[in-house]
Design a protein around this motif. Structure first.
Motif, PDB file in Angstrom:
ATOM      1  N   PRO A  82       3.267 -11.094 -11.019  1.00 22.36           N
ATOM      2  CA  PRO A  82       3.692  -9.489 -10.076  1.00 22.36           C
ATOM      3  C   PRO A  82       5.227  -8.858 -11.479  1.00 22.36           C
ATOM      4  O   PRO A  82       4.780  -7.604 -11.506  1.00 22.36           O
ATOM      5  N   ALA A  83       6.103 -10.016 -11.216  1.00 20.74           N
ATOM      6  CA  ALA A  83       7.091  -9.325 -12.351  1.00 20.74           C
ATOM      7  C   ALA A  83       6.724  -9.537 -13.783  1.00 20.74           C
ATOM      8  O   ALA A  83       6.854  -8.199 -14.396  1.00 20.74           O
ATOM      9  N   ILE A  84       5.714 -10.253 -14.386  1.00 22.86           N
ATOM     10  CA  ILE A  84       5.756  -9.887 -15.267  1.00 22.86           C
ATOM     11  C   ILE A  84       3.979  -9.051 -15.614  1.00 22.86           C
ATOM     12  O   ILE A  84       4.636  -7.873 -16.701  1.00 22.86           O
ATOM     13  N   ARG A  85       3.820  -8.829 -14.647  1.00 27.39           N
ATOM     14  CA  ARG A  85       2.488  -7.716 -14.462  1.00 27.39           C
ATOM     15  C   ARG A  85       3.219  -6.226 -14.218  1.00 27.39           C
ATOM     16  O   ARG A  85       2.536  -5.340 -15.493  1.00 27.39           O
ATOM     17  N   ALA A  86       3.968  -6.319 -13.812  1.00 28.32           N
ATOM     18  CA  ALA A  86       4.794  -5.101 -13.713  1.00 28.32           C
ATOM     19  C   ALA A  86       5.815  -4.595 -14.952  1.00 28.32           C
ATOM     20  O   ALA A  86       5.774  -3.934 -14.940  1.00 28.32           O
ATOM     21  N   ALA A  87       6.118  -5.391 -15.687  1.00 27.22           N
ATOM     22  CA  ALA A  87       7.268  -5.310 -16.719  1.00 27.22           C
ATOM     23  C   ALA A  87       6.301  -5.256 -17.989  1.00 27.22           C
ATOM     24  O   ALA A  87       6.643  -3.809 -18.153  1.00 27.22           O
ATOM     25  N   LYS A  88       4.824  -5.264 -17.856  1.00 28.39           N
ATOM     26  CA  LYS A  88       3.899  -5.265 -18.830  1.00 28.39           C
ATOM     27  C   LYS A  88       3.462  -3.413 -18.906  1.00 28.39           C
ATOM     28  O   LYS A  88       3.624  -3.220 -19.435  1.00 28.39           O
ATOM     29  N   VAL A 289       8.352  -6.363  -4.353  1.00 28.33           N
ATOM     30  CA  VAL A 289       8.870  -5.272  -5.047  1.00 28.33           C
ATOM     31  C   VAL A 289       7.757  -5.298  -6.412  1.00 28.33           C
ATOM     32  O   VAL A 289       7.200  -3.863  -6.508  1.00 28.33           O
ATOM     33  N   CYS A 290       7.633  -6.051  -7.329  1.00 31.21           N
ATOM     34  CA  CYS A 290       6.733  -5.651  -8.503  1.00 31.21           C
ATOM     35  C   CYS A 290       5.738  -5.699  -8.156  1.00 31.21           C
ATOM     36  O   CYS A 290       4.987  -5.278  -8.652  1.00 31.21           O
ATOM     37  N   THR A 291       4.886  -5.992  -6.798  1.00 32.52           N
ATOM     38  CA  THR A 291       3.807  -5.882  -6.294  1.00 32.52           C
ATOM     39  C   THR A 291       3.396  -4.408  -5.999  1.00 32.52           C
ATOM     40  O   THR A 291       2.705  -3.743  -6.608  1.00 32.52           O
ATOM     41  N   ALA A 292       4.636  -3.895  -5.777  1.00 29.27           N
ATOM     42  CA  ALA A 292       4.620  -2.572  -5.985  1.00 29.27           C
ATOM     43  C   ALA A 292       4.781  -2.030  -6.568  1.00 29.27           C
ATOM     44  O   ALA A 292       3.744  -0.984  -6.694  1.00 29.27           O
ATOM     45  N   VAL A 293       5.490  -1.755  -7.447  1.00 25.85           N
ATOM     46  CA  VAL A 293       5.969  -1.329  -9.395  1.00 25.85           C
ATOM     47  C   VAL A 293       4.691  -1.658  -9.694  1.00 25.85           C
ATOM     48  O   VAL A 293       3.853  -0.360  -9.796  1.00 25.85           O
ATOM     49  N   GLU A 294       3.502  -2.747  -9.333  1.00 28.33           N
ATOM     50  CA  GLU A 294       2.021  -2.812 -10.676  1.00 28.33           C
ATOM     51  C   GLU A 294       1.479  -1.743  -9.805  1.00 28.33           C
ATOM     52  O   GLU A 294       0.727  -0.930 -10.359  1.00 28.33           O
ATOM     53  N   LYS A 295       0.972  -1.270  -8.411  1.00 30.56           N
ATOM     54  CA  LYS A 295       0.490  -0.996  -7.978  1.00 30.56           C
ATOM     55  C   LYS A 295       0.346   0.415  -7.875  1.00 30.56           C
ATOM     56  O   LYS A 295      -0.638   1.120  -7.944  1.00 30.56           O
ATOM     57  N   PHE A 300      -0.908   5.921 -10.576  1.00 30.21           N
ATOM     58  CA  PHE A 300      -1.250   6.693 -11.041  1.00 30.21           C
ATOM     59  C   PHE A 300      -1.941   7.158 -11.885  1.00 30.21           C
ATOM     60  O   PHE A 300      -2.030   8.079 -12.453  1.00 30.21           O
ATOM     61  N   GLU A 301      -2.678   6.037 -12.423  1.00 28.76           N
ATOM     62  CA  GLU A 301      -3.310   6.057 -13.963  1.00 28.76           C
ATOM     63  C   GLU A 301      -4.964   6.400 -13.371  1.00 28.76           C
ATOM     64  O   GLU A 301      -6.164   7.273 -13.401  1.00 28.76           O
ATOM     65  N   GLU A 302      -5.844   5.269 -12.277  1.00 31.36           N
ATOM     66  CA  GLU A 302      -6.852   5.694 -11.147  1.00 31.36           C
ATOM     67  C   GLU A 302      -6.573   7.245 -10.605  1.00 31.36           C
ATOM     68  O   GLU A 302      -7.579   7.915 -10.797  1.00 31.36           O
ATOM     69  N   ASN A 303      -5.660   7.331 -10.424  1.00 32.57           N
ATOM     70  CA  ASN A 303      -5.764   9.309  -9.647  1.00 32.57           C
ATOM     71  C   ASN A 303      -5.274  10.367  -9.811  1.00 32.57           C
ATOM     72  O   ASN A 303      -4.901  11.580  -9.727  1.00 32.57           O
TER      73      ASN A 303
END
Length: 399
Positions: A82-88, A289-295, A300-303
């Motif tokens: 999750p941290a890697i995905r959120a960071a990207k 928390v990074c799962t939250a950031v990624e989601k 934001f994009e989807e909606n």
């Protein structure tokens, strides 16, 4: 227990650092909150700009529930997905290159200050560099964040602060120049001052500060903890002007309720500032928390959250403008997007208190300003409802 009993228990156990309103909030749905007695409130504060997606968003909740069943924490001795995905996602969305996840906005400011001073130290080996911050700014409650907060009442009981901080005036480039010395390593400001009164920086001022920084190899730090994450109609306020910072701080709506912040930087700053051992955090950037950031960023994009803000913000502005024209006690409306303020010629505490009694949550920004920070999903009908309640609270009470 009823609500008053909860409040009494809280008063006996919690440290009294807040003058809390006499309400115990229990649950939320969309732009509404409910207290433990079941009373409904229209929320135009969103947890001080946190709940951008509104309350009880199912996709967000499901993402967090799924991560709870997998892994909550590992520490930063290891990578986590999750941290890697959120960071990207965050670096791509912000236009920055590197990110450090923190637990709060104040910690993001602390990291930004350390990075700026380390960047200057790498150049000349000196440890006496100065930072210019803005008067009337607010950056947090920790010692470093307080030191660059340009409102003396927050600092004076805790002096001495960290040294070598100078203060200039927002939107006054000459005042910034007067504070410049050979020791200046960074200029820190909010693109829209929040606690300081909902005051946007002008495009001309931001561009002049940026030019000054580039000329002298000084770092520009933009604090977008409150005004970022779509609040002004851009994911980050700097994108409105094209004035890219060297270091950017964010928090609040970054996690939409989960305590997470971040400071980001360009590759140039990253390559010449903090290295292994210079900074750290036990909880910062954990899988939860990074799962939250990624989601949040995905939703934001989807909606189409940014597009929605741009659609409804002018309606909020015009609604507040009509209120200003109607009441002599309102001196000014100011702000950007869904970060607005009404400036009164008197304290607003009583109006905010009456609004709460009528089912509307508002907050202030200083003694005489009502601040409007609704969830970014707010509708025009919600704005109409807010205006109706607020207007009723400004009329004289019947004897």
């Amino acid at each position: 227990m009823n609500m008053q009993e909860y409040i009494q228990e809280g008063e006996s156990a919690l440290l009294h650092t807040y003058n809390r309103y006499q309400v115990v909030l229990d649950r939320g749905e969309g732009v509404y909150l409910y207290d433990t007695d079941g009373i409904k409130y229209l929320d135009f504060a969103s947890g001080i700009g946190v709940f951008a997606l509104g309350y009880n968003n199912k996709a967000y909740n499901d993402a967090l529930k799924g991560q709870i069943d997998k892994l909550l924490h590992t520490s930063n001795y290891y990578y986590n997905v999750p941290a890697i995905r959120a960071a990207k996602k965050l670096t791509a969305a912000s236009g920055m290159d590197r990110v450090f996840f923190t637990n709060s906005g104040a910690e993001a400011i602390e990291g930004a200050l350390k990075a700026a001073r380390k960047y200057a130290f790498q150049k000349d080996g000196a440890a006496d560099h100065e930072i210019i911050a803005m008067n009337h700014s607010f950056h947090g409650r920790t010692f470093g964040a307080l030191s660059v907060t340009g409102t003396p009442k927050y600092r004076e009981a805790f002096e001495p602060m960290i040294g070598n901080i100078r203060f200039a005036d927002l939107n006054d480039i000459e005042s910034v120049k007067r504070q410049l010395t050979d020791k200046t390593c960074a200029v820190l400001l909010e693109p829209v001052q929040g606690e300081g009164g909902i005051i946007p920086a002008t495009e001309a001022f931001l561009k002049e500060v940026k030019a000054l920084c580039e000329e002298r190899d000084i770092l520009l730090i933009l604090d977008e903890i409150q005004c970022g994450m779509g609040r002004t109609g851009y994911l980050f306020a700097w994108q409105r002007y094209g004035v890219k910072p060297d270091i950017l701080t964010t928090a609040k709506a970054l996690g939409c309720g989960v305590p997470v912040g971040a400071f980001l930087m360009t590759e140039k700053v990253a390559a010449n500032s903090l290295t292994a051992g210079d900074h750290g955090s036990t909880y910062g950037g954990n899988p939860f928390v990074c799962t939250a950031v990624e989601k949040v960023l995905a939703l934001f994009e989807e909606n189409h959250i940014i597009e929605h803000v741009r659609e409804v913000a002018p309606y909020l502005e015009s609604s507040l403008d009509r209120l200003k024209e109607k009441y002599d006690c309102i001196l000014e409306r100011r702000g950007q997007g869904l970060m607005q303020g009404l400036v009164f010629n008197c304290p607003v505490k009583d109006v905010i208190g009456r609004a709460l009694e009528e089912g509307l949550i508002l907050i202030n920004a200083g003694e005489n300003i009502i601040r409007f920070l609704p969830p970014l999903i707010v509708s025009k009908a919600n704005i109409d409802e807010m205006i109706d309640i607020l207007e009723s609270c400004m009329e004289p009470r019947e004897a």
